[in-house]
Design a protein around this motif. Structure first.
Motif, short mmCIF file in Angstrom:
data_model
loop_
_atom_site.label_atom_id
_atom_site.label_comp_id
_atom_site.label_asym_id
_atom_site.label_seq_id
_atom_site.Cartn_x
_atom_site.Cartn_y
_atom_site.Cartn_z
N VAL A 87 0.86 -1.18 0.00
CA VAL A 87 0.00 0.00 0.00
C VAL A 87 0.89 1.23 0.00
O VAL A 87 1.74 1.39 0.88
CB VAL A 87 -0.93 0.03 1.24
CG1 VAL A 87 -1.71 1.34 1.28
CG2 VAL A 87 -1.88 -1.14 1.21
N ASN A 88 0.71 2.09 -1.00
CA ASN A 88 1.44 3.35 -1.05
C ASN A 88 0.56 4.45 -0.46
O ASN A 88 -0.60 4.59 -0.86
CB ASN A 88 1.81 3.70 -2.50
CG ASN A 88 2.79 2.70 -3.08
OD1 ASN A 88 3.82 2.42 -2.48
ND2 ASN A 88 2.47 2.14 -4.23
N VAL A 89 1.13 5.22 0.45
CA VAL A 89 0.39 6.29 1.12
C VAL A 89 0.98 7.62 0.66
O VAL A 89 2.20 7.82 0.71
CB VAL A 89 0.50 6.18 2.65
CG1 VAL A 89 -0.39 7.22 3.33
CG2 VAL A 89 0.14 4.78 3.12
N SER A 90 0.13 8.54 0.22
CA SER A 90 0.62 9.82 -0.29
C SER A 90 -0.38 10.94 -0.01
O SER A 90 -1.53 10.69 0.37
CB SER A 90 0.88 9.74 -1.80
OG SER A 90 -0.33 9.46 -2.49
N SER A 91 0.10 12.17 -0.19
CA SER A 91 -0.76 13.36 -0.12
C SER A 91 -0.80 13.93 -1.54
O SER A 91 0.08 14.72 -1.91
CB SER A 91 -0.20 14.38 0.86
OG SER A 91 -0.14 13.85 2.17
N PRO A 92 -1.77 13.55 -2.35
CA PRO A 92 -1.76 13.89 -3.77
C PRO A 92 -2.08 15.35 -4.06
O PRO A 92 -2.79 16.01 -3.30
CB PRO A 92 -2.84 12.97 -4.35
CG PRO A 92 -3.79 12.78 -3.22
CD PRO A 92 -2.95 12.74 -1.97
N THR A 93 -1.56 15.84 -5.18
CA THR A 93 -1.90 17.17 -5.68
C THR A 93 -3.22 17.07 -6.44
O THR A 93 -3.71 15.98 -6.74
CB THR A 93 -0.81 17.69 -6.63
OG1 THR A 93 -0.78 16.83 -7.79
CG2 THR A 93 0.56 17.69 -5.96
N ASN A 94 -3.80 18.22 -6.80
CA ASN A 94 -5.03 18.23 -7.58
C ASN A 94 -4.84 17.54 -8.93
O ASN A 94 -5.72 16.82 -9.40
CB ASN A 94 -5.53 19.66 -7.79
CG ASN A 94 -6.25 20.20 -6.56
OD1 ASN A 94 -6.76 19.43 -5.74
ND2 ASN A 94 -6.28 21.50 -6.42
N ASP A 95 -3.68 17.78 -9.56
CA ASP A 95 -3.40 17.15 -10.85
C ASP A 95 -3.35 15.63 -10.72
O ASP A 95 -3.85 14.89 -11.58
CB ASP A 95 -2.07 17.65 -11.43
CG ASP A 95 -2.17 19.07 -11.97
OD1 ASP A 95 -3.31 19.55 -12.16
OD2 ASP A 95 -1.13 19.69 -12.18
#
Length: 200
Positions: A87-95
């Motif tokens: 599982v990859n955990v991230s804080s994504p940008t709008n793009d």
């Protein structure tokens, strides 16, 4: 991770689209966006280039497509890659979110896109209103075609990239869905053996 269906979830047209914001097209897009925004939860089952499903509530979603299941709670994105058991955990940008969530495209017309009403099209026996969107500035996406039924629900989305690649999404079911906030958060207890990779 393979998410190309979503950016490039979502047939080449001979239609030449001039740089404009068509009033009729805006009416259709406004109605589709308003229809979604008033819902308390929506489930979409789709096919086409790839099969999958997405549950939506506002900005939150759970997407299951192409061997990847993703949860987004409005801030954090968890992406479970089944074949790698990680599982990859991230804080994504709008793009990045637009690349994952096909429904975000329905709001993209409000900023940076021209659009034109292309008339009524028959899509699997359903009479649809078709809108063609083109970016005001050069980007990876060349054109987006959206067909909408009489309920102002998307039935078909085609995204054509500048590289000639097309991704088609046929929406098979568009259903109201009861949701609670916990649905949009990865539950470690259900995946006890996966490796969690924090990319934040």
């Amino acid at each position: 991770m393979k998410r190309s269906i979503i950016i490039c979830l979502l047939s080449a047209l001979s239609l030449q689209v001039s740089a404009q914001k068509d009033v009729k097209a805006k009416e259709v897009l406004d109605a589709v966006a308003a229809n979604y925004e008033k819902s308390t939860g929506t489930e979409i089952i789709f096919g086409g280039t790839m099969d999958g499903s997405i549950i939506l509530k506002g900005e939150r979603f759970v997407l299951d497509c192409g061997g990847i299941k993703s949860w987004f709670d409005g801030k954090t994105l968890w992406s479970y890659v089944e074949e790698n058991a990680e599982v990859n955990v991230s804080s994504p940008t709008n793009d990045e979110l637009q690349a994952i969530n096909p429904h975000m495209m329905l709001g993209m017309y409000r900023n940076g896109f021209n659009y034109v009403y292309a008339g009524t099209k028959n899509r699997n026996g359903i009479a649809c209103k078709e809108v063609v969107m083109t970016p005001e500035k050069s980007q990876d996406v060349k054109r987006i075609v959206i067909d909408v039924n009489s309920k102002m629900e998307p039935v078909y989305i085609c995204i054509e990239g500048n590289n000639g690649e097309k991704q088609e999404i046929e929406i098979r079911k568009y259903l109201p869905k009861k949701t609670d906030d916990s649905m949009f958060v990865f539950d470690k207890a259900k995946y006890p053996k996966v490796e969690i990779i924090d990319l934040r």
